[in-house]
Design an enzyme around this catalytic site. Structure first.
Site, PDB file in Angstrom:
ATOM      1  N   LYS A 153       0.835  -1.214   0.000  1.00 58.66           N
ATOM      2  CA  LYS A 153       0.000   0.000   0.000  1.00 58.66           C
ATOM      3  C   LYS A 153       0.869   1.263   0.000  1.00 58.66           C
ATOM      4  O   LYS A 153       0.700   2.149  -0.835  1.00 58.66           O
ATOM      5  CB  LYS A 153      -0.930   0.019   1.230  1.00 58.66           C
ATOM      6  CG  LYS A 153      -1.871  -1.177   1.322  1.00 58.66           C
ATOM      7  CD  LYS A 153      -2.795  -1.066   2.504  1.00 58.66           C
ATOM      8  CE  LYS A 153      -2.100  -1.150   3.852  1.00 58.66           C
ATOM      9  NZ  LYS A 153      -1.477  -2.474   4.136  1.00 58.66           N
ATOM     10  N   ARG A 164     -10.411   0.016   8.504  1.00 55.35           N
ATOM     11  CA  ARG A 164      -9.910  -1.330   8.726  1.00 55.35           C
ATOM     12  C   ARG A 164     -10.893  -2.170   9.531  1.00 55.35           C
ATOM     13  O   ARG A 164     -10.593  -3.300   9.883  1.00 55.35           O
ATOM     14  CB  ARG A 164      -8.604  -1.229   9.507  1.00 55.35           C
ATOM     15  CG  ARG A 164      -7.462  -1.846   8.760  1.00 55.35           C
ATOM     16  CD  ARG A 164      -6.218  -1.645   9.562  1.00 55.35           C
ATOM     17  NE  ARG A 164      -5.359  -0.722   8.835  1.00 55.35           N
ATOM     18  CZ  ARG A 164      -4.063  -0.898   8.707  1.00 55.35           C
ATOM     19  NH1 ARG A 164      -3.466  -1.927   9.247  1.00 55.35           N
ATOM     20  NH2 ARG A 164      -3.345  -0.033   8.044  1.00 55.35           N
ATOM     21  N   ARG A 167      11.570  -5.393   5.176  1.00 54.40           N
ATOM     22  CA  ARG A 167      11.295  -3.962   4.921  1.00 54.40           C
ATOM     23  C   ARG A 167      12.204  -3.060   5.752  1.00 54.40           C
ATOM     24  O   ARG A 167      12.497  -3.322   6.917  1.00 54.40           O
ATOM     25  CB  ARG A 167       9.841  -3.658   5.281  1.00 54.40           C
ATOM     26  CG  ARG A 167       9.560  -2.157   5.315  1.00 54.40           C
ATOM     27  CD  ARG A 167       8.121  -1.802   5.332  1.00 54.40           C
ATOM     28  NE  ARG A 167       7.351  -2.530   6.332  1.00 54.40           N
ATOM     29  CZ  ARG A 167       6.029  -2.557   6.351  1.00 54.40           C
ATOM     30  NH1 ARG A 167       5.338  -1.908   5.420  1.00 54.40           N
ATOM     31  NH2 ARG A 167       5.386  -3.228   7.272  1.00 54.40           N
ATOM     32  N   ARG A 203      10.799  -1.238  11.307  1.00 47.97           N
ATOM     33  CA  ARG A 203       9.617  -0.964  12.135  1.00 47.97           C
ATOM     34  C   ARG A 203       9.505  -1.999  13.257  1.00 47.97           C
ATOM     35  O   ARG A 203       9.715  -3.183  13.020  1.00 47.97           O
ATOM     36  CB  ARG A 203       8.350  -1.030  11.265  1.00 47.97           C
ATOM     37  CG  ARG A 203       7.930   0.330  10.779  1.00 47.97           C
ATOM     38  CD  ARG A 203       6.866   0.276   9.743  1.00 47.97           C
ATOM     39  NE  ARG A 203       5.689  -0.503  10.108  1.00 47.97           N
ATOM     40  CZ  ARG A 203       4.596  -0.539   9.354  1.00 47.97           C
ATOM     41  NH1 ARG A 203       4.536   0.148   8.233  1.00 47.97           N
ATOM     42  NH2 ARG A 203       3.567  -1.265   9.707  1.00 47.97           N
ATOM     43  N   ARG A 217      -0.540  -9.658  12.816  1.00 50.13           N
ATOM     44  CA  ARG A 217      -1.195  -8.564  12.063  1.00 50.13           C
ATOM     45  C   ARG A 217      -2.020  -9.118  10.911  1.00 50.13           C
ATOM     46  O   ARG A 217      -3.115  -8.653  10.619  1.00 50.13           O
ATOM     47  CB  ARG A 217      -0.136  -7.595  11.521  1.00 50.13           C
ATOM     48  CG  ARG A 217       0.393  -6.642  12.572  1.00 50.13           C
ATOM     49  CD  ARG A 217       1.714  -6.027  12.190  1.00 50.13           C
ATOM     50  NE  ARG A 217       1.674  -5.261  10.951  1.00 50.13           N
ATOM     51  CZ  ARG A 217       2.759  -4.905  10.279  1.00 50.13           C
ATOM     52  NH1 ARG A 217       3.963  -5.254  10.705  1.00 50.13           N
ATOM     53  NH2 ARG A 217       2.646  -4.197   9.185  1.00 50.13           N
TER      54      ARG A 217
HETATM   55  P1  AP5 Z   1       4.731  -1.441   1.977  1.00 52.43           P
HETATM   56  O1  AP5 Z   1       4.456  -0.605   0.788  1.00 52.43           O
HETATM   57  O2  AP5 Z   1       5.376  -0.769   3.135  1.00 52.43           O
HETATM   58  O3  AP5 Z   1       3.443  -2.236   2.423  1.00 52.43           O
HETATM   59  P2  AP5 Z   1       2.154  -1.753   3.207  1.00 52.43           P
HETATM   60  O4  AP5 Z   1       1.003  -2.455   2.596  1.00 52.43           O
HETATM   61  O5  AP5 Z   1       2.127  -0.269   3.277  1.00 52.43           O
HETATM   62  O6  AP5 Z   1       2.474  -2.406   4.592  1.00 52.43           O
HETATM   63  P3  AP5 Z   1       2.267  -1.916   6.077  1.00 52.43           P
HETATM   64  O7  AP5 Z   1       2.980  -2.923   6.942  1.00 52.43           O
HETATM   65  O8  AP5 Z   1       2.658  -0.498   6.262  1.00 52.43           O
HETATM   66  O9  AP5 Z   1       0.773  -2.095   6.227  1.00 52.43           O
HETATM   67  P4  AP5 Z   1       0.026  -2.278   7.550  1.00 52.43           P
HETATM   68  O10 AP5 Z   1      -1.339  -2.146   7.071  1.00 52.43           O
HETATM   69  O11 AP5 Z   1       0.338  -3.479   8.309  1.00 52.43           O
HETATM   70  O12 AP5 Z   1       0.645  -1.149   8.436  1.00 52.43           O
HETATM   71  P5  AP5 Z   1       0.216   0.340   8.745  1.00 52.43           P
HETATM   72  O13 AP5 Z   1       1.437   1.165   8.720  1.00 52.43           O
HETATM   73  O14 AP5 Z   1      -0.905   0.773   7.900  1.00 52.43           O
HETATM   74  O15 AP5 Z   1       5.610  -2.653   1.480  1.00 52.43           O
HETATM   75  C1  AP5 Z   1       6.086  -3.620   2.372  1.00 52.43           C
HETATM   76  C2  AP5 Z   1       7.441  -4.156   1.850  1.00 52.43           C
HETATM   77  O16 AP5 Z   1       7.236  -4.809   0.624  1.00 52.43           O
HETATM   78  C3  AP5 Z   1       8.464  -3.074   1.578  1.00 52.43           C
HETATM   79  O17 AP5 Z   1       9.701  -3.490   1.956  1.00 52.43           O
HETATM   80  C4  AP5 Z   1       8.404  -2.842   0.059  1.00 52.43           C
HETATM   81  O18 AP5 Z   1       9.634  -2.427  -0.480  1.00 52.43           O
HETATM   82  C5  AP5 Z   1       8.018  -4.228  -0.425  1.00 52.43           C
HETATM   83  N1  AP5 Z   1       7.176  -4.181  -1.605  1.00 52.43           N
HETATM   84  C6  AP5 Z   1       6.103  -3.371  -1.821  1.00 52.43           C
HETATM   85  N2  AP5 Z   1       5.568  -3.633  -3.022  1.00 52.43           N
HETATM   86  C7  AP5 Z   1       6.291  -4.652  -3.567  1.00 52.43           C
HETATM   87  C8  AP5 Z   1       6.201  -5.377  -4.790  1.00 52.43           C
HETATM   88  N3  AP5 Z   1       5.287  -5.121  -5.706  1.00 52.43           N
HETATM   89  N4  AP5 Z   1       7.099  -6.345  -5.031  1.00 52.43           N
HETATM   90  C9  AP5 Z   1       8.053  -6.621  -4.112  1.00 52.43           C
HETATM   91  N5  AP5 Z   1       8.222  -5.957  -2.947  1.00 52.43           N
HETATM   92  C10 AP5 Z   1       7.327  -4.996  -2.670  1.00 52.43           C
HETATM   93  O19 AP5 Z   1      -0.305   0.199  10.208  1.00 52.43           O
HETATM   94  C11 AP5 Z   1       0.546  -0.112  11.278  1.00 52.43           C
HETATM   95  C12 AP5 Z   1      -0.240  -0.330  12.555  1.00 52.43           C
HETATM   96  O20 AP5 Z   1      -0.987   0.867  12.872  1.00 52.43           O
HETATM   97  C13 AP5 Z   1      -1.311  -1.403  12.486  1.00 52.43           C
HETATM   98  O21 AP5 Z   1      -0.773  -2.670  12.777  1.00 52.43           O
HETATM   99  C14 AP5 Z   1      -2.280  -0.924  13.573  1.00 52.43           C
HETATM  100  O22 AP5 Z   1      -1.808  -1.240  14.838  1.00 52.43           O
HETATM  101  C15 AP5 Z   1      -2.252   0.565  13.402  1.00 52.43           C
HETATM  102  N6  AP5 Z   1      -3.290   1.027  12.474  1.00 52.43           N
HETATM  103  C16 AP5 Z   1      -3.096   1.545  11.233  1.00 52.43           C
HETATM  104  N7  AP5 Z   1      -4.259   1.854  10.660  1.00 52.43           N
HETATM  105  C17 AP5 Z   1      -5.222   1.519  11.559  1.00 52.43           C
HETATM  106  C18 AP5 Z   1      -6.649   1.589  11.540  1.00 52.43           C
HETATM  107  N8  AP5 Z   1      -7.312   2.059  10.472  1.00 52.43           N
HETATM  108  N9  AP5 Z   1      -7.314   1.164  12.613  1.00 52.43           N
HETATM  109  C19 AP5 Z   1      -6.673   0.688  13.687  1.00 52.43           C
HETATM  110  N10 AP5 Z   1      -5.320   0.587  13.771  1.00 52.43           N
HETATM  111  C20 AP5 Z   1      -4.607   1.007  12.711  1.00 52.43           C
END
Ligand code: AP5
Length: 598
Positions: A92, A168, A203, A232, A243
């Site tokens: 994402k 979410r 990552r 992270r 997760r």
């Molecule tokens: P990346 O682009 O960073 O992936 P992402 O989908 O953004 O992953 P996140 O871990 O950030 O998502 P998440 O939903 O768990 O965490 P968030 O920060 O939102 O890519 C990941 C890796 O893959 C990278 O190394 C990249 O280089 C690689 N990659 C990407 N695309 C690729 C491809 N096509 N091919 C190969 N490699 C690739 O949330 C964190 C925490 O916050 C949650 O756990 C929760 O506790 C809290 N939180 C966030 N939002 C909410 C909500 N709405 N409600 C409640 N709690 C929330």
């Protein structure tokens, strides 16, 4: 309280390749298909405009079975609004970087917002930290408030937005729905579990640029960047698994709201390939938004100045006004009529205004009186002024008096509650630009720009005028608009209402200038048939209309006469009987008015 209706189309704003004649209006939607462009069949939905005049096209649906496979729900004439969802590490954040570069949307990532709070050591951050470190969802109320506040900022409204990682849970999706915040398109990145775990564990983040790397598949460009990369805390294998499990548990409930506009994309491909597909989808959405008609400018006359304040565009008095309940079109017609007149008066610097609108649904002397219609009118006014950046306070009178003499004006029982529960439109206008209060000097706050007073009136034995005066004194130069006020200062039961100062009170009540007046006219003592109507919209004179039956059960209103001041009953009688304005003998009074307020 939103609904659909026909919209007004402005042919000059339609792209030359899209001819207006291809739009075929139906009762609630317009449909369009363009064989030359081989576009899929589109359907347009409309919503009443906050601003005056008619409707704007708000939504465009593309048939999911169309050749392109694109599913969207476009809000027209607004910037792009996108949601992106997917499991942890589905890519994402990576795709959001690319989307922002190309489309200039405001990226709102709940993960990033929360991490920023944690880093700042704020109260929210401290609360969120333990949930995040455990890979659990942060409580909805924290995240909802954060997102709504961020979406209400001007940049998001102007540039459009890209919501990443939100909603979410079902409750989060519901919170958005309640605020009528809806995306044009919902994108889901689909990646197998085993790949996700590897992506998370590998990552790395650049704390300086915010760029996302992967130790194997997307390593940093230089040694310098490599040396500052961070991992992270929730990216350990164990936490990722947890997760992922939490994501799976909630994803379906959250995304069910958006299933008609969900576009699933295979995220297990190189990021450039994934982006190419997203780019193509978003470009199509933008393309559709740009190609489809823009609404007729709602208040061109007001914006251009007084010279062009003609009533040329006025459609005449709507017919079938005795059909109850009034159709939405009729109600909206009157809301727009009132709004234009009120806006003109406020623009001209008038500060003490009153609106009298007595269509059957707003005439408390009729059995069909509807408080909901009054509330809708008030909302249309308030939202339109709020759209112009004014902070509007909508005030409803509370009950008056004490003990056995406590009373609530008839028209107002329950209105405050209704106002609180009403749908106040996108982006939480209520609470920021619109506040709800009661009538009195204490309600006047420094930051208010204007006041709309809902049907102020005396309760039995109690007079509202003194409170009203105290309020207008405190409001000073700020506009105060009374909607359907009844300020007759009649003595209450057993003569309890004070008679002292009555003259001054009446004088004060008369100091409000009429900016809108509408009343149907009937034979004295009847409510059928309608004989005609009296209308005044600031700054034009009073217009007297006669209702005329036409063939095929049709009717129309013809203008009989105009008057610089509100005409008396005699003047109206004379006009109906075709007598010259001055000098004619008084009529015997066969015409009369329902309540004799004239
Ligand atoms: P990346 O682009 O960073 O992936 P992402 O989908 O953004 O992953 P996140 O871990 O950030 O998502 P998440 O939903 O768990 O965490 P968030 O920060 O939102 O890519 C990941 C890796 O893959 C990278 O190394 C990249 O280089 C690689 N990659 C990407 N695309 C690729 C491809 N096509 N091919 C190969 N490699 C690739 O949330 C964190 C925490 O916050 C949650 O756990 C929760 O506790 C809290 N939180 C966030 N939002 C909410 C909500 N709405 N409600 C409640 N709690 C929330």
């Amino acid at each position: 309280m939103s609904s659909t209706s026909l919209c007004s189309l402005h042919s000059s704003t339609v792209s030359p390749s899209l001819s207006l004649s291809r739009f075929s209006p139906t009762s609630s939607a317009l449909s369009y298909s363009d064989p030359c462009l081989s576009l899929p069949r589109l359907s347009l939905q409309t919503q009443p405009l906050r601003s005056p005049n008619l409707f704007r096209v708000t939504h465009l649906r593309i048939n999911p079975k169309s050749k392109t496979g694109l599913k969207l729900n476009c809000s027209m004439n607004e910037p792009l609004k996108v949601m992106i969802s997917g499991a942890p590490a589905s890519g994402k954040g990576t795709q959001c970087e690319l989307i922002v570069q190309k489309f200039g949307l405001v990226h709102i990532s709940t993960g990033d917002l929360l991490r920023a709070e944690v880093a700042a050591g704020s109260e929210i951050g401290n609360k969120a930290k333990e949930y995040m470190n455990a890979g659990r969802l942060v409580p909805d109320e924290i995240v909802n408030a954060m997102v709504t506040a961020r979406l209400s900022r001007e940049d998001a409204k102007q540039k459009g937005w890209l919501l990443d990682g939100y909603p979410r849970s079902f409750a989060q999706a519901e919170a958005l729905e309640q605020n009528q915040i809806r995306p044009d398109i919902y994108i889901v990145l689909d990646v197998p579990d085993e790949i996700l775990i590897d992506r998370c564990v590998g990552r790395r983040l650049d704390p300086v640029t915010g760029k996302i790397y992967h130790i194997k598949s997307f390593p940093p460009e230089t040694e310098e960047i490599k040396s500052r990369l961070i991992t992270r805390p929730d990216d350990t294998e164990q936490k990722v698994k947890s997760r992922l499990e939490i994501y799976k548990r909630n994803a379906e409930a959250a995304s069910s709201t958006y299933s008609p506009i969900t576009n699933k994309i295979d995220g297990n491909r190189p990021k450039e390939v994934v982006f190419k597909e997203i780019d193509s989808l978003l470009s199509q959405v933008q393309n559709y938004k740009g190609k489809i008609i823009k609404p007729e400018k709602s208040t061109p006359d007001i914006k251009k100045g007084k010279e062009s304040l003609s009533q040329d565009k006025w459609r005449g008095i709507p017919t079938r006004l005795n059909n109850i309940p009034h159709s939405r079109e009729i109600r909206t017609y009157f809301y727009d009529d009132v709004l234009l007149a009120t806006e003109r008066a406020v623009k001209d610097g008038k500060t003490r205004l009153k609106v009298d609108i007595n269509i059957p649904e707003l005439n408390p002397e009729m059995d069909v009186y509807r408080i909901g219609t009054l509330m809708e009118l008030v909302r249309a006014l308030a939202l339109s002024f709020a759209d112009d950046g004014k902070r509007v306070k909508v005030c409803v009178q509370g009950s008056m008096g004490e003990g056995a003499l406590a009373g609530m004006p008839l028209q107002l029982a329950g209105t405050r509650k209704i106002l609180e529960f009403m749908d106040w439109g996108d982006y939480g206008a209520k609470g920021t630009f619109i506040k709800i209060g009661s009538i009195g000097a204490a309600e006047v706050d420094e930051q208010d720009d204007m006041y709309i007073l809902v049907a102020p009136q005396n309760a039995v034995g109690n007079c509202i005028i003194d409170d009203l005066r105290a309020m207008t004194d405190a409001a000073k130069h700020r506009p105060v608009i009374l909607i359907n006020a009844r300020l007759k200062d009649l003595p209450g039961s057993s003569g309890i209402m004070q008679t002292m100062g009555r003259e001054q009170r009446l004088e004060y009540a008369a100091s409000f200038e009429s900016c809108y007046f509408f009343r149907l006219l009937y034979y004295a003592g009847t409510q059928y048939p309608i004989m005609g109507a009296l209308r005044m919209t600031y700054p034009f004179p009073y217009e007297l209309y006669k209702r005329v039956d036409e063939s095929h059960r049709k009717e129309k209103y013809v203008l009989l006469s105009t008057f610089p001041q509100r005409p008396t009953t005699d003047e109206i009688n004379d006009a109906f009987q075709g007598k010259p304005r001055a000098g004619a003998r008084k009529a015997s009074g066969i015409w009369g008015f329902l309540s004799g307020i004239l």
